[in-house]
Write an enzyme that holds these catalytic residues in place. Structure first.
Site, PDB file in Angstrom:
ATOM      1  N   GLY A 128       0.778  -1.233   0.000  1.00  0.00           N
ATOM      2  CA  GLY A 128       0.000   0.000   0.000  1.00  0.00           C
ATOM      3  C   GLY A 128       0.808   1.280   0.000  1.00  0.00           C
ATOM      4  CB  THR A 129       3.875   2.495   1.421  1.00  0.00           C
ATOM      5  OG1 THR A 129       4.668   1.313   1.545  1.00  0.00           O
ATOM      6  CG2 THR A 129       3.027   2.668   2.675  1.00  0.00           C
ATOM      7  CG  HIS A 186      -2.357  -1.093 -17.326  1.00  0.00           C
ATOM      8  ND1 HIS A 186      -1.178  -1.796 -17.246  1.00  0.00           N
ATOM      9  CD2 HIS A 186      -2.156  -0.125 -18.253  1.00  0.00           C
ATOM     10  CE1 HIS A 186      -0.298  -1.267 -18.061  1.00  0.00           C
ATOM     11  NE2 HIS A 186      -0.858  -0.264 -18.696  1.00  0.00           N
ATOM     12  CE  LYS A 229      -3.813   1.848 -21.989  1.00  0.00           C
ATOM     13  NZ  LYS A 229      -3.758   3.210 -21.428  1.00  0.00           N
ATOM     14  CG  ASP A 261       7.589  -5.543 -19.638  1.00  0.00           C
ATOM     15  OD1 ASP A 261       7.216  -5.779 -18.474  1.00  0.00           O
ATOM     16  OD2 ASP A 261       7.577  -4.399 -20.132  1.00  0.00           O
ATOM     17  CG  HIS A 313       0.482  -5.026 -21.940  1.00  0.00           C
ATOM     18  ND1 HIS A 313      -0.373  -5.273 -20.890  1.00  0.00           N
ATOM     19  CD2 HIS A 313       1.509  -4.314 -21.407  1.00  0.00           C
ATOM     20  CE1 HIS A 313       0.119  -4.747 -19.785  1.00  0.00           C
ATOM     21  NE2 HIS A 313       1.257  -4.176 -20.070  1.00  0.00           N
ATOM     22  CE  LYS A 370      10.595  -0.856 -21.697  1.00  0.00           C
ATOM     23  NZ  LYS A 370       9.434  -0.010 -21.359  1.00  0.00           N
TER      24      LYS A 370
END
Length: 483
Positions: free
Chosen positions: A18-19, A177, A181, A234, A239, A330
């Site tokens: 959580g941090t 994630h 979208k 990755d 994705h 990238k």
């Protein structure tokens, strides 16, 4: 247009880690936006859990700082203080016994219990075990796990087995994630909600499909992690694979979690093995004022790829003979994610010369400026004969759905709310993850067996020259990478 807010039941959401960076950048700011939107019912709470020692007041200040740093205009909302009042904190030892009794004492009956594992995969097992050992999780609880879901088929199976020993599949939410979208979800709405497109969505009318996820950043501070992963693990295995499934799958019988995921699984299992000459690996070279990949990763002998392009075929009736061109990398020329459905030429054109060379292209932009445009051919206005030009019919979500896209929730916001609702449609199932690795592993093993060396490419370009040749050999061209 104002978004229709669908209420959820009161909940306790525990964020392990959580941090951490993800909690600060995405989870906490996203939850605050949902709070403002009215999707955090009275009595709902967020409980941060991590190794560091904090009390509730200190954790609320951590959350305040995160929202002020990473939030948008909503950080000025006076409701922030009320939101922070919903936050609690427990210092916890993920592999020991410290803090678990305290967490158990905080949990309540009669609300949805969800546990977000925003931690390294090596801690998934210990966390799952202790949640059951201390009777914090029950048969209706949900856990959210972040990628990577293993680094190969063997480790993915082991991870799935570990989770399955404590939770049913219906309780496990493997989050990607990209699937949250707005535009990605609109893939299904476009295909299955419009008679205009679904009849054309096949090899009779589609020439090829391009899926591009381009980044301008390098590996930076993630060099140590990325050097053990690379673009294939990755980005492609998860994705890009998910985007490919959504664009290629058959219509589900209904918009329901397992019906959608069954069709995605069929796509993965229909993927043909990829020959070595249909794949290009790249690694960014040093720029004028920018380090190379090897310098960023602090590994001067690294053969890890920062770029992958490939030609993929699907062995089924719908897509027979239609190539899917995938690329990700990238340090490319722009930050851009796009799916482009390139339709075939007319069977016969009444026009001649250059005027006959026009194609319809449906472009789905995932980032930046999420939206959709359809390239159509019209007559160029003015005198001078029949001169044809291609123009886009553009729907940019920020324009269509509200100023600055304020009514379009962030991917993490949407997915977390789906967890609370118990809707797994946009989350990966265990067999889906394993099937993706079963297709990916032979590619990576082939590189290792051949001691394949990535092609160097100049930063700020579209990748290695060999990637251009990959598609040029088929008489096609990559679409320009635009930010």
């Amino acid at each position: 247009m104002v978004s229709r807010v669908i209420p959820v039941d009161p909940f306790d959401l525990v964020i392990f880690g959580g941090t951490g960076d993800l909690a600060r950048r995405k989870i906490l700011p996203g939850l605050f936006r949902r709070f403002i939107a009215g999707q955090m019912p009275e009595g709902s709470r967020i409980i941060g859990a991590a190794r560091s020692e904090h009390d509730d007041a200190e954790y609320r200040e951590v959350a305040r700082a995160a929202i002020e740093e990473f939030g948008g205009e909503e950080k000025k909302d006076p409701a922030l203080q009320d939101f922070l009042g919903r936050l609690h904190y427990v210092a916890i030892d993920a592999t020991g016994e410290g803090g678990w009794s305290q967490l158990s004492g905080l949990m309540r009956d009669g609300v949805v219990r969800a546990f977000y594992f925003s931690v390294a995969p090596s801690l998934f097992g210990p966390l799952a075990e202790r949640l059951h050992q201390h009777r914090i999780a029950d048969g209706d609880s949900r856990i959210v796990v972040e990628k990577p879901f293993g680094r190969d088929l063997e480790s993915a199976k082991a991870l799935n087995a570990t989770l399955a020993s404590h939770f049913d599949e219906r309780q496990i939410y493997r989050i990607d994630h990209y699937l949250g979208k707005e535009t990605v979800q609109n893939l299904m709405a476009i295909r299955f909600g419009n008679v205009l497109f679904e009849p054309l969505w096949n090899s009779h009318y589609v020439d090829h499909i391009q899926i591009t996820v381009a980044e301008t950043v390098g590996v930076g501070g993630r060099g140590a992690y990325y050097d053990k992963s690379g673009a294939m693990r990755d980005m492609v295995q998860n994705h890009l694979m998910q985007l490919l499934c959504l664009i290629a799958m058959e219509p589900p019988a209904q918009f329901e979690a397992d019906a959608v995921r069954d069709e995605k699984l069929k796509v993965i299992r229909a993927l043909q093995p990829v020959d070595a000459h249909h794949i290009v690996r790249g690694q960014y070279d040093a720029g004028e004022d920018s380090p190379s990949y090897r310098q960023d990763s602090e590994n001067p002998r690294s053969f890890t790829e920062s770029f992958v392009a490939m030609r993929v075929m699907i062995a089924n009736w719908r897509w027979a003979g239609v190539p899917f061109y995938l690329r990700t990398g990238k340090k490319l020329k722009a930050r851009s994610s796009e799916i482009a459905v390139v339709f075939k030429d007319l069977g016969h054109s009444m026009f001649e010369g250059d005027e006959a060379r026009h194609r319809n292209i449906l472009s789905i932009r995932l980032q930046p400026n999420e939206g959709i445009d359809l390239q159509v051919t019209i007559k160029e206005p003015g005198p001078g004969g029949m001169r044809l030009v291609d123009v886009p019919l553009d729907m940019t979500f920020a324009d269509a759905l509200g100023p600055d896209g304020e009514d379009v929730p962030d991917a993490y916001e949407r997915l977390i709310m789906d967890v609370i609702r118990g809707n797994q449609t946009l989350f990966m199932r265990g067999d889906e993850v394993e099937a993706a690795w079963a297709w990916t592993d032979p590619i990576i093993e082939g590189w290792e067996r051949r001691a394949d060396v990535p092609k160097l490419y100049e930063q700020g370009t579209g990748g290695p020259e060999d990637a251009q040749m990959l598609i040029h050999r088929d008489g096609r061209r990559w679409r320009d990478i635009k930010g």
